[in-house]
Design a protein around this motif. Structure first.
Motif, PDB file in Angstrom:
ATOM      1  N   VAL A 296      -5.172  -1.850  -8.011  1.00  0.00           N
ATOM      2  CA  VAL A 296      -5.360  -0.584  -7.311  1.00  0.00           C
ATOM      3  C   VAL A 296      -4.011  -0.071  -6.829  1.00  0.00           C
ATOM      4  O   VAL A 296      -3.234  -0.811  -6.222  1.00  0.00           O
ATOM      5  N   GLU A 297      -3.758   1.189  -7.101  1.00  0.00           N
ATOM      6  CA  GLU A 297      -2.509   1.852  -6.704  1.00  0.00           C
ATOM      7  C   GLU A 297      -2.834   2.826  -5.575  1.00  0.00           C
ATOM      8  O   GLU A 297      -3.807   3.570  -5.648  1.00  0.00           O
ATOM      9  N   PHE A 298      -2.017   2.818  -4.518  1.00  0.00           N
ATOM     10  CA  PHE A 298      -2.311   3.686  -3.380  1.00  0.00           C
ATOM     11  C   PHE A 298      -1.026   4.135  -2.699  1.00  0.00           C
ATOM     12  O   PHE A 298       0.055   3.570  -2.923  1.00  0.00           O
ATOM     13  N   SER A 299      -1.149   5.174  -1.858  1.00  0.00           N
ATOM     14  CA  SER A 299      -0.024   5.666  -1.070  1.00  0.00           C
ATOM     15  C   SER A 299      -0.420   5.650   0.398  1.00  0.00           C
ATOM     16  O   SER A 299      -1.600   5.799   0.738  1.00  0.00           O
ATOM     17  N   ILE A 300       0.564   5.490   1.278  1.00  0.00           N
ATOM     18  CA  ILE A 300       0.307   5.333   2.710  1.00  0.00           C
ATOM     19  C   ILE A 300       1.022   6.432   3.484  1.00  0.00           C
ATOM     20  O   ILE A 300       2.220   6.664   3.288  1.00  0.00           O
ATOM     21  N   ASP A 301       0.295   7.089   4.375  1.00  0.00           N
ATOM     22  CA  ASP A 301       0.858   8.167   5.188  1.00  0.00           C
ATOM     23  C   ASP A 301       1.680   7.579   6.338  1.00  0.00           C
ATOM     24  O   ASP A 301       1.615   6.373   6.627  1.00  0.00           O
ATOM     25  N   ASP A 302       2.417   8.451   7.033  1.00  0.00           N
ATOM     26  CA  ASP A 302       3.249   8.009   8.151  1.00  0.00           C
ATOM     27  C   ASP A 302       2.431   7.386   9.273  1.00  0.00           C
ATOM     28  O   ASP A 302       2.936   6.541  10.018  1.00  0.00           O
ATOM     29  N   ASP A 303       1.153   7.816   9.423  1.00  0.00           N
ATOM     30  CA  ASP A 303       0.330   7.273  10.508  1.00  0.00           C
ATOM     31  C   ASP A 303      -0.307   5.940  10.156  1.00  0.00           C
ATOM     32  O   ASP A 303      -1.060   5.369  10.953  1.00  0.00           O
ATOM     33  N   GLY A 304      -0.007   5.426   8.955  1.00  0.00           N
ATOM     34  CA  GLY A 304      -0.499   4.107   8.572  1.00  0.00           C
ATOM     35  C   GLY A 304      -1.779   4.101   7.770  1.00  0.00           C
ATOM     36  O   GLY A 304      -2.233   3.031   7.353  1.00  0.00           O
ATOM     37  N   HIS A 305      -2.379   5.255   7.537  1.00  0.00           N
ATOM     38  CA  HIS A 305      -3.620   5.311   6.764  1.00  0.00           C
ATOM     39  C   HIS A 305      -3.337   5.600   5.291  1.00  0.00           C
ATOM     40  O   HIS A 305      -2.357   6.258   4.955  1.00  0.00           O
ATOM     41  N   VAL A 306      -4.222   5.116   4.437  1.00  0.00           N
ATOM     42  CA  VAL A 306      -4.074   5.347   3.000  1.00  0.00           C
ATOM     43  C   VAL A 306      -4.445   6.787   2.688  1.00  0.00           C
ATOM     44  O   VAL A 306      -5.508   7.272   3.059  1.00  0.00           O
ATOM     45  N   LEU A 307      -3.535   7.469   1.996  1.00  0.00           N
ATOM     46  CA  LEU A 307      -3.736   8.872   1.633  1.00  0.00           C
ATOM     47  C   LEU A 307      -4.574   9.024   0.379  1.00  0.00           C
ATOM     48  O   LEU A 307      -5.464   9.865   0.289  1.00  0.00           O
ATOM     49  N   SER A 308      -4.256   8.227  -0.634  1.00  0.00           N
ATOM     50  CA  SER A 308      -4.950   8.328  -1.916  1.00  0.00           C
ATOM     51  C   SER A 308      -4.944   6.962  -2.578  1.00  0.00           C
ATOM     52  O   SER A 308      -4.096   6.111  -2.280  1.00  0.00           O
ATOM     53  N   ALA A 309      -5.906   6.759  -3.456  1.00  0.00           N
ATOM     54  CA  ALA A 309      -5.997   5.474  -4.158  1.00  0.00           C
ATOM     55  C   ALA A 309      -6.651   5.681  -5.511  1.00  0.00           C
ATOM     56  O   ALA A 309      -7.543   6.520  -5.659  1.00  0.00           O
ATOM     57  N   GLN A 310      -6.195   4.933  -6.503  1.00  0.00           N
ATOM     58  CA  GLN A 310      -6.814   4.964  -7.822  1.00  0.00           C
ATOM     59  C   GLN A 310      -6.726   3.577  -8.449  1.00  0.00           C
ATOM     60  O   GLN A 310      -5.786   2.819  -8.192  1.00  0.00           O
ATOM     61  N   THR A 311      -7.728   3.241  -9.223  1.00  0.00           N
ATOM     62  CA  THR A 311      -7.718   1.974  -9.955  1.00  0.00           C
ATOM     63  C   THR A 311      -7.014   2.177 -11.285  1.00  0.00           C
ATOM     64  O   THR A 311      -7.368   3.078 -12.048  1.00  0.00           O
TER      65      THR A 311
END
Length: 671
Positions: A296-311
């Motif tokens: 799973v590939e994902f990106s993390i916002d400055d506030d620590g939450h995952v912005l987007s994710a894809q398998t």
């Protein structure tokens, strides 16, 4: 660009009232609506959606732009396209839907804008894991365009169908590659994306040799394996090649390729596990098997939450891939923790993921309530004319359900609209405001129509679960706050009169009470659910409560009581061990020799979250890796270390498993 500006000039020029107003009232120095619109469109075309949105937002509230006109529609659609490009998928889709029907009705002069709008709606649907809706929108977009612009849409179709099997996804990928190759002086980046798209389909279909060849071509087109001027796309392509090399059994080559991604080699900072990283449960609820896995590939916002994710890779179908990606969307890190990780690495991170056996096939606490909602709502929307799409039960489209609900409400069918809105909220696993809004709307419709009381109760509980998840990061003591809110909900007359709803809420409250300060209250809540005859013998929620009571009794040394609770569940001892109080770790027996030498020499650091069973004598068994960063580097070493873990001994009537699906994180830190 000129084609789009010309089309939009027509949109504004054929509206005499608006255009004349602008000509008569606007000072000569002030840009006209057309000039502002063209300026915004040019900015959007150049990838400057921030600038474009400032202008589009002004135009959207300009009194000269009348709702329902072509100018209104053109502004709404282009504004929506930019919002989608900026990751505001729901708001963008809403804007596009406002203007799209008007542009479609206006005829062929607006074909290009309609195509762009359908492509944006496809991207928004794919982001929300609406498989069917994404395909519908992408196919509409594809039917409207010829030549080079087809490439991007074909890539999107290949991506959303990548886990469907068969020849269709490869057909899309091959056509996309052919279109790019036919473009004079096509960019190397475009070719690399086309090869990567096809390579991922080969990878998920088990054609490892073909996948490796495509990924090598993509890496070469992107400049090869170098450490200078590395882009996000370079990292993604190299990660794909490393995955293919691993599956081909070329572990040394895979690790070398992975070294050129930077994963596990972040200078002056380590990428550590987040504060919350739940993985989906194995079993019928999500359709996952213990052997299923995913990258799973994902990106993390400055506030620590995952912005987007894809398998990227999964041993399973689309539902499997989507379930793993959805899980990542619920992850979070402390802001100060993630701030230490460079933005480049937060923009694209990959982990290896598997489902957890912690439920042993048992449903989650809210699953029976959600199942009851589905059993009530599904027949209603089917009888009201909801289209029976292929695989709609697996890939139920939230967008389609929402639109169907709106149409039923317009037709005066409050019950059908409420059912559709409720299922739309169920179709999305994220803790987002739009789900709360859908539930509120469904409840209002049901209350107005004096609808099913049990459906209303299910919606009330669902709303509370989502709202609490949304506020958890903003609350000083989220577990205590949630427990109190659930306890208040359980005492509401409507909830108290509904056995399933009240039992669900009581268990949710007990889960969140402190094991020390709230120990007595936890036992009382479990006892009430276990003894609630309204639920019937063998009800899953009564079994859950009895399991908790059994383990609390065993932890206190009341073995006869524990045995009695076990017997009342009607479950096997293995099932009972799942929710047992975990024995304490006595010794890990870990030392520096456990660090994989090849990883040490190449400077890799990382971690693995393991899951294993603990026998009554304190030994481990059935070890599995749930999460691993970087993928496939430390899994074998961590699993080997778990064999040496020793836990405190525990009571079990037959001396069998004391604790199933216990988890521990093993960190690998370079000295």
């Amino acid at each position: 660009m000129r084609l789009k500006s010309a089309c939009l000039s027509i949109a504004l020029a054929i509206l005499p009232a608006a255009t004349a107003w602008a000509a008569d009232a606007a000072p000569a120095a002030k840009p006209s609506l057309q000039e502002e619109f063209n300026k915004a469109s040019e900015a959007a075309e150049n990838g400057q959606c921030g600038t474009a949105l400032e202008i589009f937002n002004r135009l959207a509230v300009d009194p000269r732009v009348k709702p329902g006109t072509l100018s209104y529609a053109a502004i709404a659609v282009r504004r929506g396209n930019c919002l989608v490009s900026d990751g505001e998928f729901e708001e963008g889709s809403e804007q596009i839907h406002k203007g799209l029907p008007i542009l479609v009705a206006a005829g062929p002069d607006f074909t290009f804008d309609v195509m762009r709008a359908e492509d944006s709606l496809g991207r928004a649907a794919a982001q929300a894991f609406d498989h069917d809706a994404a395909i519908i929108h992408y196919r509409k977009a594809l039917a409207l365009v010829q030549g080079a612009p087809r490439a991007q849409i074909l890539v999107h179709l290949a991506q959303v169908t990548a886990f469907d099997g068969g020849t269709v996804p490869l057909d899309y990928a091959n056509e996309a590659l052919g279109v790019v190759q036919s473009i004079p002086k096509a960019s190397k980046e475009s070719l690399a994306i086309a090869y990567t798209t096809r390579g991922r389909i080969y990878l998920n279909q088990g054609q490892i040799k073909e996948a490796t060849a495509d990924f090598r071509k993509a890496v070469d087109l992107a400049g090869g394996l170098t450490l200078s001027k590395v882009s996000i796309n370079d990292v993604a392509i190299r990660s794909d090649l490393a995955q293919a090399q691993l599956l081909a059994g070329k572990r040394d080559e895979a690790r070398l390729t992975l070294a050129y991604t930077g994963a596990g080699r972040i200078e002056k900072s380590r990428f550590t596990p987040g504060r919350a990283m739940p993985v989906p449960e194995c079993g019928q609820e999500f359709g996952l098997r213990p052997e299923d896995s995913a990258i799973v590939e994902f990106s993390i916002d400055d506030d620590g939450h995952v912005l987007s994710a894809q398998t990227i890779y999964s041993r399973g179908n689309y539902r499997t891939a989507a379930t793993f990606a959805r899980a990542a969307l619920d992850w979070s890190w402390q802001p100060e923790q993630i701030a230490k990780v460079p933005a480049f690495f937060r923009a694209l991170t990959r982990v290896e993921m598997r489902c957890s056996n912690s439920g042993a096939g048992m449903p989650g606490i809210v699953a029976p309530l959600f199942h009851r909602m589905d059993e009530w709502a599904s027949p209603i929307i089917q009888s009201s004319g909801f289209p029976n799409l292929e695989n709609s039960r697996l890939y139920r489209s939230r967008e389609q359900l929402h639109q169907f609900g709106a149409s039923r409400e317009t037709a005066g069918d409050a019950r059908g609209a409420a059912a559709a809105f409720a299922l739309a909220a169920l179709a999305d696993g994220r803790a987002i405001q739009s789900r709360v809004d859908e539930i509120d709307h469904a409840m209002a419709l049901l209350e107005g129509a004096k609808g099913n009381p049990q459906a209303l109760n299910s919606l009330r509980v669902m709303r509370e679960v989502i709202a609490l998840a949304m506020s958890a990061s903003k609350t000083k003591d989220p577990r205590s706050s949630a427990a109190n809110r659930f306890l208040s909900l359980a005492d509401m007359p409507d909830i108290a009169g509904d056995a399933l709803a009240q039992a669900t809420v009581r268990l949710l409250a007990a889960e969140r009470l402190s094991s020390k300060a709230g120990a007595e209250q936890k036992v009382e809540l479990y006892q009430r659910v276990a003894d609630d005859a309204r639920l019937g013998e063998g009800h899953p929620l009564r079994q859950v409560a009895l399991l908790y009571l059994a383990n609390i009794a065993a932890a206190q040394g009341h073995l006869q009581d524990a045995q009695g609770f076990f017997q009342r569940t009607g479950l096997t001892e293995q099932q009972c061990s799942v929710i047992g109080a975990a024995p304490a770790l006595r010794s890990s027996r870990a030392d520096s020799s456990d660090y994989p030498l090849e990883a040490l020499h190449m400077g890799f650091e990382g971690w693995v979250k393991l899951e294993f069973d603990i026998s009554a004598d304190g030994k481990t068994a059935n070890t599995r890796a749930l999460l691993a960063y970087p993928p496939f580097v430390f899994v074998d070493a961590a699993s080997g270390m778990a064999r040496d873990f020793r836990y405190a001994t525990s009571y079990r009537p037959s001396g069998g498993s004391a604790c199933a699906a216990q988890s521990e994180v093993v960190n690998f830190v370079n000295p």
